[in-house]
Design an enzyme around this catalytic site. Sequence first.
Site, short mmCIF file in Angstrom:
data_model
loop_
_atom_site.label_atom_id
_atom_site.label_comp_id
_atom_site.label_asym_id
_atom_site.label_seq_id
_atom_site.Cartn_x
_atom_site.Cartn_y
_atom_site.Cartn_z
N LYS A 18 8.78 -7.50 -13.73
CA LYS A 18 9.75 -6.66 -12.84
C LYS A 18 11.19 -6.47 -13.75
O LYS A 18 11.45 -5.33 -13.80
CB LYS A 18 10.02 -7.28 -11.47
CG LYS A 18 10.92 -6.55 -10.79
CD LYS A 18 11.36 -7.54 -9.51
CE LYS A 18 12.63 -6.81 -8.92
NZ LYS A 18 12.33 -5.61 -8.45
N ASN A 116 -1.30 -3.69 0.39
CA ASN A 116 -0.14 -3.02 0.23
C ASN A 116 0.32 -2.96 -1.10
O ASN A 116 1.24 -2.84 -1.64
CB ASN A 116 0.94 -4.14 1.02
CG ASN A 116 0.73 -4.02 2.42
OD1 ASN A 116 0.88 -2.76 2.71
ND2 ASN A 116 1.08 -5.23 2.96
N SER A 439 16.92 2.73 5.19
CA SER A 439 17.51 2.04 4.21
C SER A 439 18.50 2.76 3.41
O SER A 439 18.01 4.10 3.20
CB SER A 439 16.62 1.09 3.43
OG SER A 439 15.66 2.08 2.93
N ARG A 521 8.17 -2.71 -8.17
CA ARG A 521 8.43 -2.97 -6.69
C ARG A 521 7.69 -4.22 -6.39
O ARG A 521 6.45 -4.31 -6.32
CB ARG A 521 8.29 -1.88 -5.77
CG ARG A 521 7.99 -2.25 -4.52
CD ARG A 521 9.48 -2.28 -3.98
NE ARG A 521 9.40 -2.50 -2.34
CZ ARG A 521 10.37 -3.20 -1.54
NH1 ARG A 521 11.17 -3.66 -2.07
NH2 ARG A 521 10.13 -2.98 -0.24
N CYS A 522 8.39 -5.35 -6.17
CA CYS A 522 7.87 -6.60 -5.42
C CYS A 522 8.11 -7.08 -4.07
O CYS A 522 9.31 -6.55 -3.61
CB CYS A 522 8.37 -7.74 -6.40
SG CYS A 522 7.57 -7.70 -8.18
N HIS A 620 -5.72 12.07 14.06
CA HIS A 620 -5.77 11.89 15.58
C HIS A 620 -5.08 10.61 15.99
O HIS A 620 -4.62 10.55 17.02
CB HIS A 620 -7.13 12.19 15.81
CG HIS A 620 -7.66 13.63 15.69
ND1 HIS A 620 -7.23 14.62 16.47
CD2 HIS A 620 -8.24 14.00 14.77
CE1 HIS A 620 -7.60 15.90 15.96
NE2 HIS A 620 -8.58 15.47 14.86
N GLU A 633 5.55 10.55 4.90
CA GLU A 633 5.55 10.98 3.36
C GLU A 633 4.74 12.26 3.33
O GLU A 633 3.56 12.46 3.70
CB GLU A 633 4.74 9.94 2.55
CG GLU A 633 4.89 10.11 0.95
CD GLU A 633 3.62 10.98 0.76
OE1 GLU A 633 3.58 11.87 -0.24
OE2 GLU A 633 2.44 10.38 1.20
N HIS A 663 10.91 7.46 -4.74
CA HIS A 663 10.47 6.47 -5.46
C HIS A 663 10.56 7.30 -6.75
O HIS A 663 10.21 6.44 -7.77
CB HIS A 663 8.90 6.06 -5.23
CG HIS A 663 8.90 5.36 -3.97
ND1 HIS A 663 9.40 4.10 -3.85
CD2 HIS A 663 8.29 5.62 -2.87
CE1 HIS A 663 9.22 3.73 -2.72
NE2 HIS A 663 8.54 4.45 -2.24
#
Length: 727
Positions: A18, A116, A439, A521-522, A620, A633, A663
């Site tokens: 990272k 994720n 944020s 990204r962690c 739906h 998004e 991003h």
Amino acid sequence: MASHIVGYPRMGPKRELKFALESFWDGKSSAEDLQTVAVDLRSSIWKQMAAAGIKYIPSNTFSYYDQVLDTTTMLGAVPPRYNWNGGEIGFDTYFSMARGNASVPAMEMTKWFDTNYHYIVPELGPEVSFSYASHKAVNEYKEAKALGVDTVPVFVGPVSYLLLSKPAKGVEKTFDLLSLLDKILPIYKEVIAELKAAGATWIQFDEATLVKDLEAHQLQAFTKAYTALESACSGVNVLVATYFADISADAFKVLTTLPGVTGYTFDLVRGEKTLDLVKTSFPSGKYLFAGVVDGRNIWANDLAGSLSVLESLETIVGKDKLVVSTSSSLQHTAVDLVNETKLDDEIKSWLAFAAQKVVEVGALAKALAGQKDEAFFATNAAALASRKCSPRVNNESVQKAAAALRGSDHRRSTNVSARLDAQQKKLNLPILPTTTIGSFPQTIELRRVRREYKAKKISEEEYVKAIKEEIFKVVQLQEELDIDVLVHGEPERNDMVEYFGEQLSGFAFTANGWVQSYGSRCVKPPIIYGDVSRPKAMTVFWSTMAQEMTKRPMKGMLTGPVTILNWSFVRNDQPRFETCYQIALAIKDEVEDLEKAGITQDTTQIHTHMCYSNFNDIIHSIINMDADVITIENSRSDEKLLSVFREGVKYGAGIGPGVYDIHSPRIPSTEEIHDRINKMLAVLETNILWVNPDCGLKTRKYGEVKPALENMVSAAKKLRAALASAK
């Protein structure tokens, strides 16, 4: 008895990759520096697995961004906008595809199945010219071999790669991506030939899409692909891996009859029905890599139970053809419990991170071979018993509250149109109202304040003062930008899920339990080990403080229960929906406290946010959530979301499809955002459309955020004026 690991975490126990990536992106280090860190990480991982006695050790699972993007580079499938002119693809092109650059946007990013983790979606069409443009897989195999470790190179399988792709911009949405199979297989053959020449004896293809609901022609593509690869794979063992869910009977039949395939990896943690298929119709003479150690979660394995399953499989497959494996790549777990100082001994005894799972796999393999470590198994059994009866896990009042939920408890009492009318009378917002997701940038100074407060180097009063000052700056900035609905920027939260989890019962937290989400990204997922409740109010103080700083509407920021669930390591001793209901009831308590502070029910405008998923498949369900406004998004996926509205889906609540990708460091122009909003107005009613970025601004810098938001507000105002003059 042999053992196998599907894949391993990439970031290292201290997130070395990272920081190396971010230093490289900031221009503070060179490509050579980045590669040095990567080599060190890979070598330590390979040596660790070899020392644990793992026979089938993966290579080519290490990535600078994600494994699908690695496959895109291997195939030379670079979209024309990145101006790649052939040859070996370097970091500039690679990271431009992942993150965008000053002149062109990044490729779409979406969830890797139901994890994720995220991947960069390939953009393909009939005109794509494929070429062998990255030798990463072969280079890493040779790198491991030079260390004395013979690895199994791992690839995203050719059919899954195409099924995980999308038609490029300008290509008909009905374009059959599988029609490109004949174009990419020659490159897979080239790679296989190089690996065989380098000495590889096993190759693993991850065909994870086999667990999806596939049509007959999609299943037939697997047979076509592996028939074409059979001669190229002659002399090397081929392993095909599936994971994350059960595999259907039809897919199982196709998979287990693929020509040239030596063995199969199945997820036997999430695949109980798959286990039945294996027991009744596994092909004779093939290897079974039995995924009995959970690659998705951090709970200690039930060694006795797993050994029993393995012993039953041994009678079917044969001792020499059964391999103990993880259920999926361990990249979805934290790295090593050794690094944990915050967890108490009891909870720690219930857990197994990636390093411990490697040991579990080895212990099970040895037990099957008649070398059972009785002490290790006894310690494991004691820990499981401790967890099962621990009073920390069970809360009778919480269980009763969740069990008492009725169908009507899942719906709001007033319909959305009536709520929106009441909210507009109170809020008096303009058309195309502007907002952000929650944020604002996490500055170095802000992180220092939170770090010092946690370390008790500053007092609570000093901490509150510093956070209040940060909120005031964010409020002032938004007012200067003339944003309509404000946020307080979440300065008190390093991580949204961790923040709420720290205030809820039933959660535990790690010191270094980091997991990669995408790129650099962690996240550090909380551990939900017991029944969940809310001992006290969590956000009322901050939300009230922020609202007092402005006359404009201020959002109260709550992380939703499903997000908290999915961004945590969830207890595996009860159904996930029960844990989710418990979290939802705790959030409901928080909303009621916010309402007691002066917000009435119909005029409480509920915004919900979603990002980086296949929304069109669940539109739906999104509508049935009955939120007042959904921000979602849209820009990074090239307005894919808008297609469902073009196809006739009606949406009556407020909706804010994101107008720019947060991003990427790229700053969109006013004209670009203006055009994007215009596309939305072609399919959505003016009175329901909101203008907002794709997601929260935490990962960006103020030098990027301020001009991007200025352009966003400017575009909205231009369109308001145009709409007003057209009346």
